[in-house]
Motif scaffolding. Sequence first.
Motif, short mmCIF file in Angstrom:
data_model
loop_
_atom_site.label_atom_id
_atom_site.label_comp_id
_atom_site.label_asym_id
_atom_site.label_seq_id
_atom_site.Cartn_x
_atom_site.Cartn_y
_atom_site.Cartn_z
N UNK A 406 72.80 14.87 -11.39
CA UNK A 406 72.44 14.31 -10.08
C UNK A 406 72.53 15.35 -8.96
N UNK A 407 73.66 16.07 -8.89
CA UNK A 407 73.84 17.04 -7.82
C UNK A 407 72.83 18.17 -7.86
N UNK A 408 72.50 18.61 -9.07
CA UNK A 408 71.50 19.68 -9.20
C UNK A 408 70.15 19.23 -8.67
N UNK A 409 69.74 18.02 -9.04
CA UNK A 409 68.43 17.52 -8.59
C UNK A 409 68.43 17.29 -7.08
N UNK A 410 69.53 16.80 -6.54
CA UNK A 410 69.59 16.50 -5.11
C UNK A 410 69.67 17.77 -4.26
N UNK A 411 70.34 18.82 -4.77
CA UNK A 411 70.65 19.96 -3.90
C UNK A 411 69.97 21.27 -4.29
N UNK A 412 69.75 21.51 -5.58
CA UNK A 412 69.16 22.79 -6.01
C UNK A 412 67.65 22.68 -6.13
N UNK A 413 67.17 21.58 -6.69
CA UNK A 413 65.73 21.41 -6.88
C UNK A 413 64.94 21.58 -5.58
N UNK A 414 65.34 20.97 -4.45
CA UNK A 414 64.56 21.16 -3.21
C UNK A 414 64.46 22.63 -2.79
N UNK A 415 65.49 23.41 -3.07
CA UNK A 415 65.46 24.83 -2.71
C UNK A 415 64.48 25.61 -3.59
N UNK A 416 64.41 25.26 -4.87
CA UNK A 416 63.42 25.89 -5.75
C UNK A 416 62.01 25.49 -5.34
N UNK A 417 61.84 24.24 -4.94
CA UNK A 417 60.53 23.77 -4.47
C UNK A 417 60.12 24.49 -3.19
N UNK A 418 61.07 24.71 -2.28
CA UNK A 418 60.78 25.44 -1.05
C UNK A 418 60.31 26.86 -1.34
N UNK A 419 60.84 27.45 -2.40
CA UNK A 419 60.44 28.81 -2.79
C UNK A 419 59.06 28.84 -3.45
N UNK A 420 58.56 27.66 -3.81
CA UNK A 420 57.25 27.59 -4.45
C UNK A 420 57.28 27.89 -5.93
N UNK A 421 58.49 27.80 -6.56
CA UNK A 421 58.59 28.12 -7.99
C UNK A 421 58.82 26.88 -8.85
N UNK A 422 58.86 25.72 -8.23
CA UNK A 422 59.01 24.46 -8.97
C UNK A 422 58.10 23.42 -8.35
N UNK A 423 57.37 22.71 -9.18
CA UNK A 423 56.41 21.71 -8.70
C UNK A 423 57.07 20.67 -7.80
N UNK A 424 56.30 20.16 -6.86
CA UNK A 424 56.76 19.04 -6.05
C UNK A 424 56.18 17.73 -6.58
N UNK A 425 55.09 17.82 -7.33
CA UNK A 425 54.51 16.67 -8.01
C UNK A 425 53.96 17.15 -9.35
N UNK A 426 53.90 16.24 -10.31
CA UNK A 426 53.30 16.58 -11.60
C UNK A 426 51.79 16.68 -11.45
N UNK A 427 51.22 17.78 -11.89
CA UNK A 427 49.77 17.95 -11.83
C UNK A 427 49.10 17.83 -13.17
N UNK A 428 49.89 17.61 -14.22
CA UNK A 428 49.36 17.51 -15.58
C UNK A 428 49.95 16.26 -16.23
N UNK A 429 49.35 15.86 -17.35
CA UNK A 429 49.76 14.61 -18.00
C UNK A 429 50.52 14.83 -19.31
N UNK A 430 50.39 16.00 -19.92
CA UNK A 430 51.04 16.26 -21.20
C UNK A 430 52.12 17.33 -21.03
N UNK A 431 53.02 17.40 -22.00
CA UNK A 431 54.05 18.43 -21.96
C UNK A 431 53.43 19.82 -22.09
N UNK A 432 52.44 19.95 -22.95
CA UNK A 432 51.74 21.24 -23.04
C UNK A 432 51.13 21.62 -21.70
N UNK A 433 50.61 20.65 -21.02
CA UNK A 433 50.05 20.92 -19.69
C UNK A 433 51.11 21.36 -18.71
N UNK A 434 52.27 20.69 -18.74
CA UNK A 434 53.36 21.09 -17.85
C UNK A 434 53.71 22.57 -18.03
N UNK A 435 53.76 23.02 -19.30
CA UNK A 435 54.21 24.39 -19.61
C UNK A 435 53.06 25.40 -19.59
#
Length: 441
Positions: A406-435
Amino acid sequence: MKQVILAAHFPGVNNQTVWSDPAAGSQIDFSSFVHLARTAERGRFDFFFLADGQRLREQRGRIHDLDVVGRPDSLTVLAGLAAVTDHLGLAGTINATFNEPYELARKLATLDHLSGGRAAWNVVTSSDAFTGENFRRGGYLDHSERYARAAEFVRTVRELWDSWTAEDLVADPATGFFSSANAGEFAHHGEFFDIEGRFNVPRAPQGHPLTIQAGDSGEGREFAAAHADAIFSRHGTLEDGKAFYRDVKARVVANGRSPDSLKVLPGVTFALGDTDAEAQENADHIRRQQVSPQTAILLLEQVWNRDLSSYDPEGPLPEIDPLVSEETISRGRTRLTRDPLETAARWRALAEEKRLGIRDLIIEVTGRQSFIGSPATVAEQINAFVQQDAADGFILVPHLTPTGLDGFVDEVVPLLQERGVLRTEYGTTTLRGHLGLEGGA
């Protein structure tokens, strides 16, 4: 910049999990799996990861408290999670030694259909006759054969998945029969498997559900380079991670594949705090929870291969040397060391240098949180590993079930998203697409 791949490991049965903490919940209630999976999806993680175990492990013929919570069947849990998540990949550890290709290919293809293309298989092997006693044919394989059987197992499973094509799904309206007479037809005649017939699950959304391999040995690395889409590894420093990354990617190219076709995903732990100092205090507290006095003796016994139950966990190491034997006091576990005498000498020197008793020594030598710091510090550490090619991402192993992420998602994830290195929304439908892997949508 490279995107950071993130997966969530359900803590389960291991020395990282703390069930003595008042915040710890059930390891088997479905609501625990749902909470962690939904938290990971809220953080826009790539997939959820379940480990597995085929037998209750023993020490001196008895079951230790780390094992009594049990191991529910991975694919059953993942099928349930497919109904309560929309985007998160679903990865299960399935043993290639104790299963058969047709049965497993069918189950994984079914999970891929149920989830809309989010299934993944973590391939593991075993040469452990103790575990194999649970199975009708003994389940025993000589150590030299386990990877050979696993390689043929993976090839056979993929042949079954490939036995259907898109054209096979079209029926002749005049007759009602499929237009292709070969739909689902397969025949495999190899060293370990001799099967033929018709596969009864149409081609899965991903074609091939994702294949993950866990193993740092030379055999394990070569297996992953030839057969896997991701490799689950353990490396504590940036330099060790870079060396592993270079080695594995070179092996991938030597096997005629693109280096990007295999993702390197170390398993890591973390400890957060408002400041780096507070995070370190939290990390120290977690380690003492993870290594109880009883657990310290259990782990020491695995190296000494002797009954050490009479020793004081806060006292000095045994003066006697480890017992070197093929027969071990611990059954169903991976050995902590291949050279117990060398390990004992090294541990004695460290204990003398730092004046450590048994428990404090075990805390010192058996691991620590991989990333420790404020949310900003941890986000920086994670991103540095990925951008400097020490990893493509990480499989996070929280110490608490089910709220440890919980704490990681609440506090670390937004910082990675701000850096542009983690998606803010899913743009693909399959796991292969995600990766970003071939065949992904």
